[in-house]
Design an enzyme around this catalytic site. Sequence first.
Site, PDB file in Angstrom:
ATOM      1  N   ASP A   1       0.876  -1.169   0.000  1.00  0.00           N
ATOM      2  CA  ASP A   1       0.000   0.000   0.000  1.00  0.00           C
ATOM      3  C   ASP A   1       0.915   1.221   0.000  1.00  0.00           C
ATOM      4  O   ASP A   1       1.562   1.524   1.005  1.00  0.00           O
ATOM      5  CB  ASP A   1      -0.890  -0.013   1.245  1.00  0.00           C
ATOM      6  CG  ASP A   1      -1.877   1.150   1.291  1.00  0.00           C
ATOM      7  OD1 ASP A   1      -1.710   2.115   0.505  1.00  0.00           O
ATOM      8  OD2 ASP A   1      -2.808   1.106   2.118  1.00  0.00           O
TER       9      ASP A   1
ATOM     10  N   TYR B   1      -7.629  15.193  -9.044  1.00  0.00           N
ATOM     11  CA  TYR B   1      -6.708  14.369  -9.833  1.00  0.00           C
ATOM     12  C   TYR B   1      -5.645  15.240 -10.483  1.00  0.00           C
ATOM     13  O   TYR B   1      -4.446  14.921 -10.445  1.00  0.00           O
ATOM     14  CB  TYR B   1      -7.500  13.594 -10.879  1.00  0.00           C
ATOM     15  CG  TYR B   1      -6.689  12.574 -11.650  1.00  0.00           C
ATOM     16  CD1 TYR B   1      -6.124  11.479 -10.999  1.00  0.00           C
ATOM     17  CD2 TYR B   1      -6.501  12.693 -13.024  1.00  0.00           C
ATOM     18  CE1 TYR B   1      -5.400  10.533 -11.699  1.00  0.00           C
ATOM     19  CE2 TYR B   1      -5.774  11.737 -13.732  1.00  0.00           C
ATOM     20  CZ  TYR B   1      -5.227  10.669 -13.065  1.00  0.00           C
ATOM     21  OH  TYR B   1      -4.498   9.734 -13.758  1.00  0.00           O
TER      22      TYR B   1
ATOM     23  N   LYS C   1      -1.489  15.132 -10.018  1.00  0.00           N
ATOM     24  CA  LYS C   1      -0.616  14.865 -11.156  1.00  0.00           C
ATOM     25  C   LYS C   1       0.272  16.068 -11.482  1.00  0.00           C
ATOM     26  O   LYS C   1       1.419  15.902 -11.916  1.00  0.00           O
ATOM     27  CB  LYS C   1      -1.453  14.450 -12.368  1.00  0.00           C
ATOM     28  CG  LYS C   1      -2.150  13.098 -12.181  1.00  0.00           C
ATOM     29  CD  LYS C   1      -1.146  11.973 -11.891  1.00  0.00           C
ATOM     30  CE  LYS C   1      -1.796  10.610 -11.833  1.00  0.00           C
ATOM     31  NZ  LYS C   1      -0.833   9.522 -11.632  1.00  0.00           N
TER      32      LYS C   1
ATOM     33  N   SER D   1      -0.102  12.048 -16.001  1.00  0.00           N
ATOM     34  CA  SER D   1      -1.315  12.093 -16.821  1.00  0.00           C
ATOM     35  C   SER D   1      -1.314  13.412 -17.575  1.00  0.00           C
ATOM     36  O   SER D   1      -0.679  14.387 -17.158  1.00  0.00           O
ATOM     37  CB  SER D   1      -2.555  12.008 -15.918  1.00  0.00           C
ATOM     38  OG  SER D   1      -3.729  12.350 -16.624  1.00  0.00           O
TER      39      SER D   1
ATOM     40  N   ALA E   1      -4.571  18.107  -9.485  1.00  0.00           N
ATOM     41  CA  ALA E   1      -3.672  18.612  -8.443  1.00  0.00           C
ATOM     42  C   ALA E   1      -2.592  17.598  -8.113  1.00  0.00           C
ATOM     43  O   ALA E   1      -1.404  17.940  -7.993  1.00  0.00           O
ATOM     44  CB  ALA E   1      -4.475  18.958  -7.189  1.00  0.00           C
TER      45      ALA E   1
END
Length: 270
Positions: A61, A155, A159, A142, A157
């Site tokens: 994890d 998301y 990436k 991304s 933020a």
Amino acid sequence: MQVIIITGASDGIGAEMARQLAAQRGPQVSLVLAARKVSNLQAIASQCSTWGSPTLVMPTDVTVQAQCQNLVAAAVSHFGRLDALINNAGVSAQALFADVKAEDLGWYEDLMRINLWGSMWCTHAALPHLKKSRGHLVAVSSLAGLVGVPGRTAYSATKFAMTGFFEALRAELRGNGVSVTTAYPGVVATQIRYRGLNAQGLPAGSSGLKEDDAMSVEECARLILRGMQAREREVVMSSKGKIGRFLKLLAPGLVEKMALAALKDDVKPR
């Protein structure tokens, strides 16, 4: 023989990179497969073994720093060295910021812990070994880490943060022989958006993006691995991504329109 760690290796892009590496190199590559889903990892490891690639399954994890450290330590203990770390583990999210209640904003922090901190912790543990081998670091970011995408504030933020971290680290590592490759996939035919979080921090169950032109997982994995092997600084995979990146400097309003056009009608800002 090269030893390569892949996080998020239980399915999607990570699993496909493992399969392609094994198919290409066979016994010349040892793979350390990390993710939370042990049964999936074992299935991928079995597939890689058919090409003769030694594998080590490591339930991990990445939101827990100690587990990131243990992942790297186990890889080096088992195989004796480390030549590449592919930071691929990540979670998506789709929600208009105005639709997120104040009491639900905690999942923004959780997302940052997975997408950014997991990569940083794994990288920190791996770096001394990669310096010895003059190896490779890969960050799977991304296009949302190059151009802000509406409906994906959390998301984007995470990436963008990945992009900044690995860009700065690349400069720090000049002269150390360690390459840093940041990959920027666009829409890829995986389940990441369906499993991503909604405004309440729960699995979305659907994608808010138009996916008619989604890139295949196989092509995405191939481009990332090619970029790593060539020690490329960045891998921007789609023509829209390449165009959008440069248009952002010249015509940012047009890029915003392009980003909005990529959303399904039912999730566009009202």
